[in-house]
Design a protein around this motif. Structure first.
Motif, PDB file in Angstrom:
ATOM      1  N   ILE A  68      18.134-127.741  10.442  1.00  0.00           N
ATOM      2  CA  ILE A  68      18.782-127.751   9.136  1.00  0.00           C
ATOM      3  C   ILE A  68      17.903-128.458   8.106  1.00  0.00           C
ATOM      4  CG2 ILE A  68      20.762-128.611   7.845  1.00  0.00           C
ATOM      5  CD1 ILE A  68      22.362-128.251  10.480  1.00  0.00           C
ATOM      6  N   LEU A 116      26.175-117.665  14.947  1.00  0.00           N
ATOM      7  CA  LEU A 116      25.061-118.161  14.130  1.00  0.00           C
ATOM      8  C   LEU A 116      23.831-117.297  14.334  1.00  0.00           C
ATOM      9  CD1 LEU A 116      24.943-122.064  14.245  1.00  0.00           C
ATOM     10  CD2 LEU A 116      25.576-120.555  12.370  1.00  0.00           C
ATOM     11  N   PRO A 139      19.773-129.790  15.890  1.00  0.00           N
ATOM     12  CA  PRO A 139      20.335-129.149  14.689  1.00  0.00           C
ATOM     13  C   PRO A 139      19.779-129.789  13.426  1.00  0.00           C
ATOM     14  CG  PRO A 139      22.098-130.020  16.097  1.00  0.00           C
ATOM     15  CD  PRO A 139      20.811-130.346  16.767  1.00  0.00           C
ATOM     16  N   PHE A 154      30.251-119.691  19.050  1.00  0.00           N
ATOM     17  CA  PHE A 154      29.797-120.189  17.748  1.00  0.00           C
ATOM     18  C   PHE A 154      28.290-120.010  17.591  1.00  0.00           C
ATOM     19  CE2 PHE A 154      28.226-123.921  15.319  1.00  0.00           C
ATOM     20  CZ  PHE A 154      28.759-123.589  14.095  1.00  0.00           C
ATOM     21  N   TYR A 155      27.551-120.376  18.632  1.00  0.00           N
ATOM     22  CA  TYR A 155      26.095-120.230  18.569  1.00  0.00           C
ATOM     23  C   TYR A 155      25.703-118.769  18.460  1.00  0.00           C
ATOM     24  CZ  TYR A 155      25.689-125.157  19.788  1.00  0.00           C
ATOM     25  OH  TYR A 155      25.776-126.521  19.779  1.00  0.00           O
ATOM     26  N   ILE A 192      24.164-114.020  12.575  1.00  0.00           N
ATOM     27  CA  ILE A 192      23.872-114.146  11.143  1.00  0.00           C
ATOM     28  C   ILE A 192      22.365-114.233  10.928  1.00  0.00           C
ATOM     29  CG2 ILE A 192      24.137-115.634   9.131  1.00  0.00           C
ATOM     30  CD1 ILE A 192      26.882-116.448  10.270  1.00  0.00           C
ATOM     31  N   ALA A 193      21.700-115.039  11.772  1.00  0.00           N
ATOM     32  CA  ALA A 193      20.254-115.212  11.631  1.00  0.00           C
ATOM     33  C   ALA A 193      19.532-113.885  11.843  1.00  0.00           C
ATOM     34  CB  ALA A 193      19.750-116.252  12.626  1.00  0.00           C
ATOM     35  N   TYR A 229      21.419-111.208   8.574  1.00  0.00           N
ATOM     36  CA  TYR A 229      21.376-111.521   7.151  1.00  0.00           C
ATOM     37  C   TYR A 229      20.037-111.203   6.485  1.00  0.00           C
ATOM     38  CZ  TYR A 229      21.997-114.052   2.804  1.00  0.00           C
ATOM     39  OH  TYR A 229      22.062-114.379   1.478  1.00  0.00           O
TER      40      TYR A 229
END
Lengths: 239, 446
Positions: free
Chosen positions: B371, B111, B367, B107-108, B114-115, B118
């Motif tokens: 966030i 992420l 987090p 999962f990390y 994507i970071a 993107y």
């Protein structure tokens, strides 16, 4: 002598709190420090454990001068302090509280956990519960147990009976006796003079920052002045 | 025929209803917000401030905002326990769905993917926002989170360390009026800038961290002001109020690897991303170490921590220094990215802003800090370029204040609270202990 205070003076700003205290505690003794509110009992304990700076005088523990030592250094030498008002970590669990008490130690704390859960079975039952949700008596037990986790040679107890029901006080005093029997010396500050003197070997009586009387506990229990001032035998007396 | 009872007038019934009164207050609040954030009046047309903001289509947005707030409040009152149960389940979802360490690792990585990927499809404006507004502030929030969230120390002058990092960058690259001991390529000045900020943290922290709570907040506030004023007035050293220009971009010439960070934002973004990942991993381990446990103890009860044998001052200074060096790192990177530094970048509002980011995300939660910073820094930019909202930068703190108030009512633990912090606040609501360790219990000096 395990602990010796000589001519100890403490001031809050310019206001003297202790005006020359001389006191000693022998290895394996239970010594109690009695006195009314504001007599300087708590200040004495706080100064021993380094939470309060001494103005003058010396504190010697097992031959080491404690002058200007920080609380964690004093603690490392083997002095445990159960502060006034218990001061457990309210949001940590019982177990976490106990682990904090053993913070400075290396190696396994399992035997110590077993020991304190033996002394205080109720803590074992509530080991996952947040400290702040315990009852007053249980919190006091947790505070004492946390101190024991540091394996102190000398335990400073500041009013362990404060705000507790008589039955619980009796339990706690019985456990203090047991802790001494296991080899820890105890300096006990109390307002509950009768019970403290029944438990202790010797006692000191403080008034306004000075020690006014010292003797064997049973002598103090019989002393008319002590009875009048702290055991409430004369109307209007008491602390 | 039965007797005719005069009906209670509608207005009176409305006035008697709490809901209606609250709705009126919410809408009125929205209107006030619309006026305050709208155009200003002038001497010749004193009422244009009102007419301009109330007669404009954006007033609809604010009325809607008021109604939504009212709906939220009413819903909370009627279905509070249900809402809380749902939100608890939602915030526990990641942990429940990702119980396995390996799954969480994947999962990390996703992420992170994507970071990395993107931003390449974004346009130049958003890439810049990603560096200047989001990346730098995520790093700042992570650093302040150590000070405020972990150790429970209220630092209101946090931006000063950012300034020290930025001015260090200027110093070692020779951009300041004073000449450095030796010239450094900006990239190799990073450790020195971090070190300078850390040293400043220790020098400020060692004497002042004996203070508690509010007293510490005041000292750090003062420190932040001092740094800003010194930067403004020490013309010969800092270049004064105009600031300094000509801080070079980073570049590497090392073992055959040659790379130059140019005007583009993306290279800086990836550098920041790298720093953020390293910082995240380091802080995660720190949080769960002996040091982290000492911080929790200090946060809960300083005297008890001392009685447990924790060197309170040492761990507080450590938290302070770690926070300061993270802030310095952020300052260094930003200084090199934009190429200039000026004292106006280091106002007390920015310290407050970063604090808000941390509180919004959830104090003591990694987090949460990421966030919180990303969302609150993204939103103003988004609203600014969005034609409907017409957000103005100078109104930022008005909105932030409103967000904080709403947060404190509906979710005081922050959007993404740490498990421990949540327990602390939960207990505090039931009267056990206080919600944070930033209170003074016995007096100014321990």
């Amino acid at each position: 002598m395990l602990l010796q205070l000589a001519d100890l003076e403490v001031r809050y700003g310019t206001i003297p709190a202790l005006k020359g205290i001389t006191l000693d505690v022998g290895d394996g003794e239970i010594v109690t420090l009695l006195g009314a509110n504001g007599a300087g009992k708590t200040t004495t304990l706080r100064t021993i454990s380094g939470l309060q700076r001494a103005w003058r005088g010396t504190i010697t523990f097992a031959g080491t001068d404690l002058g200007h030592m920080a609380p964690h250094e004093v603690m490392a030498l083997g002095i445990g302090h159960v502060p006034e008002g218990r001061r457990i970590f309210p949001r940590m669990t019982v177990l976490e509280n106990l682990e904090m008490g053993a913070y400075r130690r290396r190696g396994s704390i399992r035997p110590d956990l077993d020991r304190v859960f033996g002394l205080f079975p109720v803590l074992g039952e509530r080991r996952k519960q947040a400290g702040g949700t315990l009852s007053g008596g249980e919190q006091q037990m947790l505070a004492i147990a946390r101190s024991l986790m540091g394996q102190p040679r000398l335990l400073l107890l500041d009013e362990p009976s404060m705000g507790l029901a008589p039955l619980i006080v009796r339990d706690i005093f019985a456990i203090i006796r047991q802790i001494r029997a296991d080899g820890t010396t105890i300096l006990l500050v109390e307002q509950n003079a009768t019970q403290a003197l029944r438990l202790a070997d010797r006692g000191y009586v403080m008034e306004n920052g000075v020690i006014v009387m010292t003797d064997r506990a049973e002598q103090l229990l019989r002393d008319p002045r002590v009875r009048a001032a702290y055991l409430g035998e004369t109307a209007g007396a008491g602390g | 025929m039965s007797t005719v009872r005069a009906p209670t007038p509608l207005l009176r019934r409305l006035w008697l209803s709490t809901d209606a009164r609250r709705l009126a207050a919410c809408v009125a609040g929205g209107l006030v917000l619309a006026v305050m954030t709208g155009p200003e009046g002038s001497g010749t047309a004193p009422t244009s401030g009102f007419t301009g903001s109330l007669g404009n289509s954006r007033v609809i947005g604010f009325v809607v905002f008021g109604v939504v707030l009212w709906l939220l409040m009413t819903a909370r009152q009627r279905y509070g326990t249900e809402i809380r149960a749902v939100s608890d389940r939602l915030s526990a979802a990641p942990r429940r769905l990702l119980p396995d360490k390996r799954v969480r690792g994947v999962f990390y990585l996703v992420l992170l993917g994507i970071a990395i990927g993107y931003p390449t499809v974004l346009n130049g404006f958003w890439q810049e926002v990603l560096v200047d507004q989001i990346g730098v502030y995520v790093l700042l929030a992570l650093g302040l989170n150590v000070v405020v969230g972990y150790a429970g120390l209220l630092d209101l002058g946090y931006i000063a360390f950012y300034a020290i990092g930025a001015y260090s960058a200027a110093y070692w690259t020779g951009a300041l009026p004073v000449h450095p001991l030796f010239h450094l390529n900006a990239f190799y000045a990073i450790p020195l800038a971090v070190l300078a900020a850390m040293l400043a943290g220790v020098i400020l922290g060692a004497p002042t961290l004996r203070l508690r709570g509010d007293y510490l907040a005041i000292v750090t506030l003062g420190f932040g002001e001092i740094i800003e004023i010194v930067a403004n007035n020490l013309q010969g050293v800092t270049g004064g109020a105009q600031g300094v220009i000509g801080i070079p971009h980073f570049s590497i010439h090392f073992l055959g690897v040659v790379y130059h960070w140019g005007l583009g934002s993306l290279p800086y973004y990836y550098l920041l991303l790298g720093f953020i990942v390293v910082v995240l991993i380091a802080f995660h381990f720190l949080e769960n170490s002996r040091v982290g446990r000492a911080w929790v103890a200090i946060r809960e009860d300083e005297v008890a921590a001392e009685s447990s044998g924790i060197n309170v001052l040492k761990y507080k200074v450590m938290a302070f220094a770690i926070g300061a060096s993270t802030s310095g790192l952020a300052g260094m990177v930003e200084a090199s990215k934009i190429g200039f530094v000026e004292p106006g970048d280091f106002t007390v509002q920015l310290s407050i802003l970063i604090l808000v980011l941390v509180i919004f995300g959830g104090m003591g939660s990694l987090p949460g800090a990421v966030i919180g910073a990303a969302v609150l820094q993204f939103l103003p930019q988004y609203l600014r370029v969005h034609p409907l909202f017409g957000f103005q930068q100078q109104d930022l703190y008005l909105y932030l204040g409103a967000i904080l108030v709403v947060m404190m009512i509906f979710r005081p633990v922050g959007v993404f609270p740490s498990r421990r912090r949540k327990r602390e606040l939960g207990l505090a609501e039931h009267g056990v202990g206080s919600a944070d360790a930033m209170e003074s219990t016995t007096g100014p000096i321990s």
